[in-house]
Scaffold this active site. Structure first.
Site, PDB file in Angstrom:
ATOM      1  CG  ASN A  95     -24.452  34.858   2.278  1.00 51.35           C
ATOM      2  OD1 ASN A  95     -25.217  33.911   2.475  1.00 51.35           O
ATOM      3  ND2 ASN A  95     -23.524  34.855   1.333  1.00 51.35           N
ATOM      4  CG  ASP A 100     -28.668  31.427   3.905  1.00 51.88           C
ATOM      5  OD1 ASP A 100     -27.575  31.793   3.416  1.00 51.88           O
ATOM      6  OD2 ASP A 100     -29.767  31.680   3.388  1.00 51.88           O
ATOM      7  CG  ASP A 131      -1.839  -1.147   1.323  1.00 54.39           C
ATOM      8  OD1 ASP A 131      -1.459  -2.236   0.874  1.00 54.39           O
ATOM      9  OD2 ASP A 131      -2.948  -0.971   1.843  1.00 54.39           O
ATOM     10  CB  SER A 180     -19.305  25.502  -5.426  1.00 59.72           C
ATOM     11  OG  SER A 180     -20.561  25.154  -4.862  1.00 59.72           O
ATOM     12  CD  GLU A 219     -18.278  29.691   6.868  1.00 59.89           C
ATOM     13  OE1 GLU A 219     -19.374  29.992   7.402  1.00 59.89           O
ATOM     14  OE2 GLU A 219     -17.573  30.502   6.251  1.00 59.89           O
ATOM     15  CD  GLU A 273     -28.391  21.298  -4.174  1.00 60.37           C
ATOM     16  OE1 GLU A 273     -28.226  20.871  -5.323  1.00 60.37           O
ATOM     17  OE2 GLU A 273     -27.617  22.116  -3.630  1.00 60.37           O
ATOM     18  CG  ASP A 275      -5.385  -0.256  -0.626  1.00 59.51           C
ATOM     19  OD1 ASP A 275      -6.292  -0.503  -1.441  1.00 59.51           O
ATOM     20  OD2 ASP A 275      -5.495  -0.492   0.592  1.00 59.51           O
ATOM     21  CG  ASP A 278     -26.227  33.215  -0.364  1.00 63.31           C
ATOM     22  OD1 ASP A 278     -26.550  32.435   0.568  1.00 63.31           O
ATOM     23  OD2 ASP A 278     -25.143  33.136  -0.976  1.00 63.31           O
ATOM     24  CG  HIS A 311      -8.525   2.258  -0.046  1.00 61.26           C
ATOM     25  ND1 HIS A 311      -9.154   3.342   0.513  1.00 61.26           N
ATOM     26  CD2 HIS A 311      -8.306   1.396   0.979  1.00 61.26           C
ATOM     27  CE1 HIS A 311      -9.309   3.153   1.808  1.00 61.26           C
ATOM     28  NE2 HIS A 311      -8.807   1.977   2.123  1.00 61.26           N
TER      29      HIS A 311
END
Length: 758
Positions: A718, A716, A187, A680, A727, A687, A216, A720, A249
């Site tokens: 800000n 949330d 490995d 992103s 976070e 979601e 692996d 948006d 793996h």
């Protein structure tokens, strides 16, 4: 003056005689001192070795518990993928692209890669095919300088590798008659420094220096992409002298948990999904075994009592995209109304046992199925029977208020409060009610070849005879010396080389020397935790071992310092495990502490920890490092959790929900990454809600929608409509209070130093 000189000389001679008398101890006293020093040193080394061993046990137990969690999550995802369309009508959008992607014809057209533009500012290697030595040298130099290969060349390289692997058999046969020695590596797990050190010490792959890399290559390490690219490049350059086996793996579902998927998407934001899909195809085409001179078998994990090399040679390995992805099954195969009528009859005759129809059919297997489940990975209930308590639905149900689950929720087994849910039974909507329908068994031939591959990728040796399920990992089996002896005799072999397990010295022999474990990723758990190693086999087929350790700091540390550093890291991980199961542990302690004294005996404390965590650790030995004793020698069990706390306090999160998030933080991150298609780091609130529907179905419990909505709105920041789940997850990270105090102390000292300088 002469007399004075004489007197002084006599005085000096007397002093010398006295000093010599004092400095020359008796032989008996010298021997006694030597014995005392030797005894002290032996005790010191014994204590150090004990610390090293339990540190190793902690690391390994937590690693295998994580693999059990992954197997259970993978089982649930497979269930979702197979049945989400029929139940919800929306199609399996959320997980199908990674678990069962539709093949993009674009990926099989070489001319399409030329459409990808390489900017003039790109200073990395520009590959041309067929590859030359200058191309591989350019890759080595670029990766040493922390450069990233452009996506166009990655896709081209993977495409060429895929074409080559399609022509290869399942089992590669190589010979030492054309070379002096063959090097076998274990490995690597994304450790580029280890691979470069092997090449430095042993030589680059060539006709004179052939290699076998035993699976692996990716996951866990930060340079998995670079390691895989180098190995594939040398495979293309020297296809007769570079051999790659598949490991457990080399599996796109494992890559979701252990980092490779995330690494690819971070390094290749534009073409990451295409690269991942080609990696998936290449992984599925890797050979599953290598045989040297017809005498040495090399597989990644091991064998079982069902392993048949002739059968393995005939299977269509490219169909096994994932050893964790079970054969597709559909609700269309079921007569739902028939099962619902049966369920209604049972409810009308015995309302007190609504779940009695759920588990009856699960135990009725054909004799062949029963025989095959003696070892290896169970199908849809893979992690249900072997999972650690960290994934048990009972622990979850105590944290969240129960309600009628969604139509996708697998139901917890009522017969055992510690048994995780089984997805062999499906809750489907029928006439505005939920009914239990047992899922059909996969076709026999699919089950057979899938099992063979699972066994050789996931199994581990054991010192006792026989073959038994690998309950510690949750997949594959434990095979004993008799199983090894039988397979070697059956195929005329004399040695089995495998990897799959980290060893402190980089290698280990067992089964009377007939099985060798080789592991090539040094410092796997922690800096200085283990050496890496590789094997060289000549024509006489006598293995020679070479050890190494990649580190810029380890050589400067003493043995004691290395053990202390590894021990500290292991204890941190173990304490996080305790914190994540706090409510379950407290409930167990309070069963023994009926008077709420906050104390239990040492044996009761150890029993509760093992029954909840199931890590098979020496709890009595670890007790001084985890908990305080009261004056009467009883354990103050609440002190287990004193050194830890939550990362960021969110008032909207109830303590029960917070603990659920701590415990299943990795699973949540996997689901988030699947939903976040562009990687992103942001997902919509809708979601986010859908994530919790999936997650509650995975746990087999319900989480209140209003609480989730409040939580989504609160994070949330800000306003948006998007949530930064990086976070969010950071808020549910265990913080070690001692580390925080040390950090604050160091910051204070640094501040005072700078203020003095001003």
């Amino acid at each position: 003056m002469g007399c004075g000189s004489s007197v002084a000389t006599e005085t000096q001679e007397k002093k010398v005689e006295i000093d010599e008398t004092v400095k020359t101890p008796s032989p008996a006293l010298t021997m006694k001192a030597a014995v005392l020093i030797q005894r002290w040193y032996r005790r010191y080394m014994a204590r150090l070795e004990m610390r090293r061993r339990y540190t190793w046990n902690i690391f390994q137990s937590i690693e295998y518990a994580g693999e059990q969690d992954q197997l259970q999550l993978s089982s649930f995802f497979s269930f979702m993928l197979d049945n989400f369309t029929q139940l919800n009508g929306n199609g399996p959008d959320l997980i199908s692209q990674l678990l069962d992607p539709v093949v993009d014809p674009w990926l099989d057209k070489e001319t399409c890669y030329s459409l990808i533009q390489v900017p003039q500012s790109y200073t990395g290697p520009r590959l041309s095919f067929p590859l030359s030595v200058s191309d591989t040298n350019a890759l080595l130099s670029a990766f040493k300088e922390q450069q990233i290969l452009h996506a166009r060349y990655v896709l081209l390289l993977l495409y060429e590798t895929k074409k080559l692997l399609k022509q290869m058999p399942n089992i590669i046969h190589v010979s030492t008659s054309y070379t002096k020695e063959i090097t076998i590596c274990g490995d690597l797990h994304g450790r580029l420094d280890d691979l470069l050190l092997i090449f430095y010490k042993n030589g680059l792959p060539s006709a004179e220096t052939p290699y076998v890399f035993n699976g692996d290559f990716v996951d866990r390490g930060k340079k998995s992409v670079e390691v895989a690219i180098l190995l594939f490049a040398y495979l293309l350059l020297y296809p007769d002298y570079m051999h790659l086996n598949r490991g457990n793996h080399e599996d796109h579902i494992m890559n979701l948990r252990y980092g490779f998927t995330k690494e690819v998407m971070q390094k290749y934001k534009t073409h990451g999904r295409e690269i991942l899909q080609l990696f998936q195809d290449v992984f599925s085409l890797l050979p599953v075994a290598t045989v040297i001179d017809g005498k040495v078998l090399i597989v990644h994990g091991g064998i079982s009592d069902q392993t048949d090399l002739d059968f393995l040679s005939s299977i269509e390995r490219h169909k096994v995209k994932s050893a964790l992805r079970f054969p597709r099954r559909s609700l269309e195969q079921l007569d739902i109304s028939q099962y619902c009528r049966q369920a209604k009859r049972m409810r009308s005759t015995d309302g007190s046992r609504p779940s009695s129809s759920r588990t009856h059919s699960r135990n009725q297997r054909t004799p062949n199925q029963s025989r095959k489940r003696q070892c290896g990975l169970s199908r849809q209930d893979s992690a249900a029977s072997t999972s650690s308590s960290s994934s048990s639905s009972s622990s979850s149900s105590s944290l969240c208020s129960p309600r009628t689950p969604s139509c996708l929720s697998p139901r917890p087994c009522s017969s055992s409060p510690r048994m995780p849910y089984s997805v062999n039974v499906l809750q489907v909507p029928f006439l505005d009610s939920l009914s239990s329908v047992p899922l059909p068994s996969p076709p026999h031939h699919e089950q057979e070849w899938k099992q063979q591959i699972v066994d050789i990728l996931w199994s581990d040796p054991k010192p006792q005879d026989g073959c038994s399920p690998n309950t510690f990992r949750g997949g594959g089996c434990y095979f004993g010396p008799d199983i090894t002896q039988r397979l070697l005799l059956q195929h005329g072999l004399q040695l089995l080389i495998r990897s799959h397990e980290c060893k402190q010295e980089g290698y280990e022999l067992c089964h009377s020397g007939q099985v060798i474990t080789i592991f090539s990723a040094s410092n796997y758990y922690e800096e200085g935790s283990n050496r890496g190693a590789y094997i060289k086999l000549g024509r006489e087929l006598v293995p020679r071992f070479y050890q190494y350790q990649v580190s810029r700091t380890t050589r400067k540390l003493t043995l004691t310092q290395r053990v202390r550093a590894a021990e500290g890291s292991a204890l941190r991980a173990l304490k996080e495990k305790l914190f994540a199961h706090r409510s379950e542990l407290m409930a167990g302690f309070q069963q023994y502490d009926q008077n709420y004294t906050g104390r239990v005996s040492v044996s009761e404390w150890a029993q509760v920890l093992e029954s909840v965590l199931r890590l098979d650790l020496p709890w009595r030995t670890l007790r001084p490092l985890l908990v305080r004793l009261a004056p009467d020698a009883s354990v103050q069990y609440q002190s287990c959790f004193e050194d830890m706390g939550p990362g960021i306090s969110l008032p909207q999160v109830t303590p029960n929900l917070a603990e659920t998030l701590f415990r299943y933080r990795t699973d949540i991150e996997i689901i988030f990454n699947i939903i976040d298609k562009d990687h992103s780091g942001l997902i919509s609130i809708e979601e986010f809600r859908h994530t919790w529907r999936l997650f509650s179905a995975h746990l087999g419990v319900a989480i209140d929608d209003s609480a989730i909505d409040d939580l989504a709105r609160s994070i949330d920041f800000n306003k948006d409509g998007s949530i930064d789940f990086t976070e969010f997850l950071e808020a549910f990270r265990v913080v070690h209070k001692l580390d925080t105090k040390d950090q604050q102390y160091n910051e204070k000292r640094n501040g005072e130093k700078y203020s003095c300088g001003d």
